[in-house]
Scaffold this motif. Structure first.
Motif, short mmCIF file in Angstrom:
data_model
loop_
_atom_site.label_atom_id
_atom_site.label_comp_id
_atom_site.label_asym_id
_atom_site.label_seq_id
_atom_site.Cartn_x
_atom_site.Cartn_y
_atom_site.Cartn_z
N ALA A 104 -2.91 0.06 -9.23
CA ALA A 104 -3.35 -0.81 -10.31
C ALA A 104 -2.10 -1.46 -10.91
O ALA A 104 -1.05 -0.83 -11.00
N TYR A 105 -2.22 -2.71 -11.28
CA TYR A 105 -1.07 -3.41 -11.87
C TYR A 105 -1.53 -4.27 -13.04
O TYR A 105 -2.69 -4.69 -13.11
N ARG A 106 -0.60 -4.52 -13.95
CA ARG A 106 -0.89 -5.35 -15.12
C ARG A 106 0.15 -6.47 -15.19
O ARG A 106 1.35 -6.21 -15.27
N HIS A 147 2.85 -11.35 -8.99
CA HIS A 147 2.14 -10.45 -8.08
C HIS A 147 2.01 -11.03 -6.68
O HIS A 147 1.69 -10.30 -5.74
N ARG A 178 -4.00 4.13 -3.98
CA ARG A 178 -4.66 3.23 -4.92
C ARG A 178 -3.62 2.70 -5.89
O ARG A 178 -2.85 3.47 -6.48
N ASP A 211 -11.64 0.42 -3.76
CA ASP A 211 -11.08 1.78 -3.79
C ASP A 211 -11.47 2.59 -2.56
O ASP A 211 -10.95 3.68 -2.35
N ASN A 263 -4.51 -2.01 -2.80
CA ASN A 263 -4.75 -0.66 -2.29
C ASN A 263 -4.39 -0.60 -0.81
O ASN A 263 -4.57 -1.57 -0.06
N TRP A 282 -5.26 -4.71 -16.53
CA TRP A 282 -5.08 -3.97 -15.29
C TRP A 282 -6.01 -4.48 -14.19
O TRP A 282 -7.19 -4.71 -14.42
N MET A 283 -5.44 -4.67 -13.00
CA MET A 283 -6.19 -5.20 -11.86
C MET A 283 -5.86 -4.41 -10.61
O MET A 283 -4.88 -3.65 -10.57
N ARG A 284 -6.69 -4.62 -9.59
CA ARG A 284 -6.44 -4.06 -8.26
C ARG A 284 -6.30 -5.20 -7.26
O ARG A 284 -6.45 -6.36 -7.59
#
Length: 217
Positions: A132-134, A184, A130, A97, A147, A142-144
Protein backbone atom coordinates in the motif's frame (compact mmCIF):
# COMPACT_ATOMS: atom_id res chain seq x y z
CA UNK A 1 0.51 5.34 -31.32
CA UNK A 2 4.07 4.37 -30.49
CA UNK A 3 4.49 0.65 -29.92
CA UNK A 4 5.31 -0.03 -26.29
CA UNK A 5 8.08 -2.51 -25.58
CA UNK A 6 5.75 -4.88 -23.79
CA UNK A 7 3.34 -4.94 -26.74
CA UNK A 8 6.12 -6.04 -29.06
CA UNK A 9 7.14 -8.62 -26.46
CA UNK A 10 3.58 -9.98 -26.47
CA UNK A 11 3.58 -10.18 -30.27
CA UNK A 12 6.82 -12.18 -30.15
CA UNK A 13 5.33 -14.53 -27.54
CA UNK A 14 2.23 -15.14 -29.69
CA UNK A 15 4.40 -15.76 -32.76
CA UNK A 16 6.69 -18.12 -30.83
CA UNK A 17 3.66 -20.30 -30.03
CA UNK A 18 2.71 -20.44 -33.71
CA UNK A 19 -0.66 -18.88 -33.01
CA UNK A 20 -2.99 -17.19 -35.49
CA UNK A 21 -5.58 -15.72 -33.12
CA UNK A 22 -8.78 -14.25 -34.54
CA UNK A 23 -10.51 -13.09 -31.35
CA UNK A 24 -8.84 -10.91 -28.70
CA UNK A 25 -10.16 -9.69 -25.35
CA UNK A 26 -8.25 -7.13 -23.27
CA UNK A 27 -9.33 -6.91 -19.63
CA UNK A 28 -8.47 -3.56 -18.09
CA UNK A 29 -8.06 -2.05 -21.56
CA UNK A 30 -8.04 1.61 -20.38
CA UNK A 31 -7.99 3.86 -23.49
CA UNK A 32 -7.30 0.94 -25.84
CA UNK A 33 -3.58 1.20 -26.62
CA UNK A 34 -3.04 -2.57 -26.60
CA UNK A 35 -6.20 -3.23 -28.62
CA UNK A 36 -5.07 -0.68 -31.23
CA UNK A 37 -1.69 -2.41 -31.43
CA UNK A 38 -3.34 -5.81 -31.86
CA UNK A 39 -5.72 -4.47 -34.49
CA UNK A 40 -2.81 -3.07 -36.46
CA UNK A 41 -0.94 -6.39 -36.34
CA UNK A 42 -3.98 -8.65 -36.76
CA UNK A 43 -6.25 -6.60 -39.06
CA UNK A 44 -8.80 -9.40 -39.59
CA UNK A 45 -9.20 -10.19 -35.88
CA UNK A 46 -12.19 -9.32 -33.71
CA UNK A 47 -11.31 -7.04 -30.79
CA UNK A 48 -13.05 -6.60 -27.45
CA UNK A 49 -12.07 -4.67 -24.35
CA UNK A 50 -13.47 -3.94 -20.90
CA UNK A 51 -12.57 -1.54 -18.13
CA UNK A 52 -14.29 -0.43 -14.92
CA UNK A 53 -13.60 3.24 -15.70
CA UNK A 54 -16.28 4.65 -18.01
CA UNK A 55 -14.14 7.69 -18.82
CA UNK A 56 -11.37 5.51 -20.23
CA UNK A 57 -13.84 3.48 -22.29
CA UNK A 58 -15.29 6.71 -23.71
CA UNK A 59 -11.80 7.70 -24.89
CA UNK A 60 -11.27 4.27 -26.44
CA UNK A 61 -14.60 4.46 -28.29
CA UNK A 62 -13.54 7.75 -29.90
CA UNK A 63 -10.45 6.17 -31.45
CA UNK A 64 -10.96 5.61 -35.15
CA UNK A 65 -8.77 2.48 -35.17
CA UNK A 66 -11.12 0.91 -32.59
CA UNK A 67 -14.37 1.78 -34.38
CA UNK A 68 -15.19 -1.93 -34.85
CA UNK A 69 -14.05 -3.08 -31.42
CA UNK A 70 -16.54 -4.24 -28.80
CA UNK A 71 -15.87 -1.95 -25.81
CA UNK A 72 -17.75 -2.16 -22.52
CA UNK A 73 -17.68 -0.79 -19.01
CA UNK A 74 -17.43 -3.98 -16.97
CA UNK A 75 -15.68 -5.62 -14.03
CA UNK A 76 -12.80 -7.89 -14.99
CA UNK A 77 -13.58 -10.19 -12.07
CA UNK A 78 -17.08 -11.08 -13.28
CA UNK A 79 -17.63 -10.08 -16.93
CA UNK A 80 -18.27 -12.88 -19.42
CA UNK A 81 -18.11 -11.77 -23.05
CA UNK A 82 -17.79 -15.13 -24.76
CA UNK A 83 -14.78 -17.21 -25.75
CA UNK A 84 -11.60 -15.67 -27.15
CA UNK A 85 -8.43 -17.10 -28.67
CA UNK A 86 -6.25 -14.70 -26.69
CA UNK A 87 -7.20 -12.88 -23.48
CA UNK A 88 -4.85 -10.21 -22.14
CA UNK A 89 -4.64 -8.22 -18.93
CA UNK A 90 -1.74 -5.81 -18.52
CA UNK A 91 -0.94 -3.98 -15.31
CA UNK A 92 -4.13 -4.94 -13.46
CA UNK A 93 -3.28 -8.02 -11.38
CA UNK A 94 -1.35 -6.04 -8.75
CA UNK A 95 -4.45 -4.04 -7.86
CA UNK A 96 -5.97 -7.08 -6.17
CA UNK A 97 -4.99 -8.72 -2.86
CA UNK A 98 -5.50 -12.18 -4.38
CA UNK A 99 -4.63 -13.26 -7.91
CA UNK A 100 -7.13 -16.11 -8.19
CA UNK A 101 -10.41 -14.23 -8.94
CA UNK A 102 -8.98 -12.29 -11.89
CA UNK A 103 -7.14 -15.26 -13.39
CA UNK A 104 -10.21 -17.47 -12.97
CA UNK A 105 -12.31 -15.04 -14.99
CA UNK A 106 -9.66 -14.53 -17.66
CA UNK A 107 -9.57 -18.29 -18.20
CA UNK A 108 -13.39 -18.44 -18.24
CA UNK A 109 -13.35 -16.07 -21.23
CA UNK A 110 -10.76 -18.12 -23.13
CA UNK A 111 -11.55 -20.70 -25.78
CA UNK A 112 -10.31 -24.29 -25.35
CA UNK A 113 -6.76 -24.33 -26.66
CA UNK A 114 -6.53 -20.55 -26.18
CA UNK A 115 -3.99 -18.48 -24.30
CA UNK A 116 -4.10 -15.91 -21.51
CA UNK A 117 -1.29 -13.33 -21.32
CA UNK A 118 -0.85 -11.27 -18.15
CA UNK A 119 1.73 -8.57 -17.58
CA UNK A 120 2.29 -8.34 -13.83
CA UNK A 121 4.80 -8.14 -11.02
CA UNK A 122 5.59 -11.79 -10.26
CA UNK A 123 8.15 -12.87 -7.70
CA UNK A 124 10.82 -15.48 -8.61
CA UNK A 125 10.89 -16.29 -4.89
CA UNK A 126 7.94 -18.10 -3.34
CA UNK A 127 6.64 -15.05 -1.45
CA UNK A 128 3.51 -12.98 -2.01
CA UNK A 129 3.74 -9.27 -1.19
CA UNK A 130 0.96 -6.78 -0.51
CA UNK A 131 1.91 -3.14 -0.94
CA UNK A 132 0.00 0.00 0.00
CA UNK A 133 1.30 3.47 -0.78
CA UNK A 134 0.22 7.06 -0.15
CA UNK A 135 1.04 9.78 -2.66
CA UNK A 136 1.54 12.75 -0.36
CA UNK A 137 2.65 15.03 -3.21
CA UNK A 138 -0.74 14.78 -4.88
CA UNK A 139 -2.77 14.52 -1.66
CA UNK A 140 -3.95 10.98 -2.35
CA UNK A 141 -4.92 8.49 0.35
CA UNK A 142 -3.58 4.95 0.67
CA UNK A 143 -3.80 2.96 -2.57
CA UNK A 144 -2.80 -0.38 -4.04
CA UNK A 145 -1.58 -1.37 -7.47
CA UNK A 146 1.85 -2.91 -6.94
CA UNK A 147 1.07 -6.20 -5.17
CA UNK A 148 3.53 -8.94 -6.12
CA UNK A 149 2.57 -12.60 -6.37
CA UNK A 150 4.78 -15.69 -6.27
CA UNK A 151 5.31 -17.41 -9.61
CA UNK A 152 5.40 -20.75 -7.79
CA UNK A 153 2.05 -20.09 -6.11
CA UNK A 154 0.47 -19.08 -9.41
CA UNK A 155 1.91 -22.23 -11.02
CA UNK A 156 0.43 -24.43 -8.28
CA UNK A 157 -2.96 -22.80 -8.76
CA UNK A 158 -2.76 -23.22 -12.54
CA UNK A 159 -1.66 -26.87 -12.32
CA UNK A 160 -4.64 -27.65 -10.08
CA UNK A 161 -6.88 -26.48 -12.95
CA UNK A 162 -5.03 -28.26 -15.73
CA UNK A 163 -3.44 -25.07 -17.07
CA UNK A 164 0.11 -24.83 -18.36
CA UNK A 165 2.15 -21.79 -17.31
CA UNK A 166 5.10 -19.95 -18.80
CA UNK A 167 6.87 -16.95 -17.24
CA UNK A 168 9.06 -14.63 -19.30
CA UNK A 169 11.15 -11.91 -17.70
CA UNK A 170 10.55 -8.60 -19.37
CA UNK A 171 13.06 -5.76 -19.52
CA UNK A 172 12.32 -2.31 -20.91
CA UNK A 173 14.68 -1.28 -23.70
CA UNK A 174 13.14 2.17 -24.13
CA UNK A 175 14.12 4.76 -21.54
CA UNK A 176 11.31 5.90 -19.24
CA UNK A 177 11.97 9.31 -17.73
CA UNK A 178 10.99 9.96 -14.13
CA UNK A 179 7.86 12.07 -13.81
CA UNK A 180 8.33 14.24 -10.76
CA UNK A 181 4.63 15.04 -10.43
CA UNK A 182 3.65 11.35 -10.67
CA UNK A 183 6.16 9.68 -8.33
CA UNK A 184 4.40 6.29 -8.31
CA UNK A 185 4.82 5.84 -12.07
CA UNK A 186 7.56 3.60 -13.40
CA UNK A 187 10.84 4.99 -14.69
CA UNK A 188 14.13 3.56 -15.96
CA UNK A 189 17.20 2.97 -13.83
CA UNK A 190 20.50 2.26 -15.60
CA UNK A 191 22.70 0.06 -13.39
CA UNK A 192 26.48 -0.05 -13.19
CA UNK A 193 26.61 -3.43 -14.95
CA UNK A 194 25.03 -1.91 -18.06
CA UNK A 195 21.56 -3.34 -17.55
CA UNK A 196 18.38 -1.30 -17.38
CA UNK A 197 15.74 -1.96 -14.75
CA UNK A 198 12.40 -0.39 -14.00
CA UNK A 199 11.72 1.26 -10.66
CA UNK A 200 9.32 3.82 -9.18
CA UNK A 201 8.84 6.13 -6.23
CA UNK A 202 7.99 3.18 -4.00
CA UNK A 203 11.69 2.21 -3.98
CA UNK A 204 10.94 -1.02 -5.85
CA UNK A 205 12.88 -2.81 -8.54
CA UNK A 206 9.86 -4.02 -10.47
CA UNK A 207 9.95 -7.75 -11.39
CA UNK A 208 8.17 -7.23 -14.73
CA UNK A 209 6.88 -10.53 -16.09
CA UNK A 210 4.78 -11.70 -19.01
CA UNK A 211 2.85 -14.75 -17.82
CA UNK A 212 1.17 -17.14 -20.23
CA UNK A 213 -1.60 -19.55 -19.29
CA UNK A 214 -2.47 -22.21 -21.85
CA UNK A 215 -6.03 -23.46 -21.62
CA UNK A 216 -6.35 -27.15 -22.57
CA UNK A 217 -8.50 -28.24 -25.49
Amino acid sequence: MSEKDVFRFLKQAIRAQGLSPMRFLDVGCATGDLLAFLGNNYPDAQLAGIDVDARLIDVARRRTELSKAQLRVADGLTARLGKFDVVTSFGTLGIFDAFEPLLENLVANTSPGGHVYVQALLNPDDIDVRIAYRDNLNGLDWMRGFNIFSRAQVSRWAASRGLKTRFSDFRMTSFLAKRELLPHRAYSLDLADGTRRTTNGLCLLLPETLMELHVPT
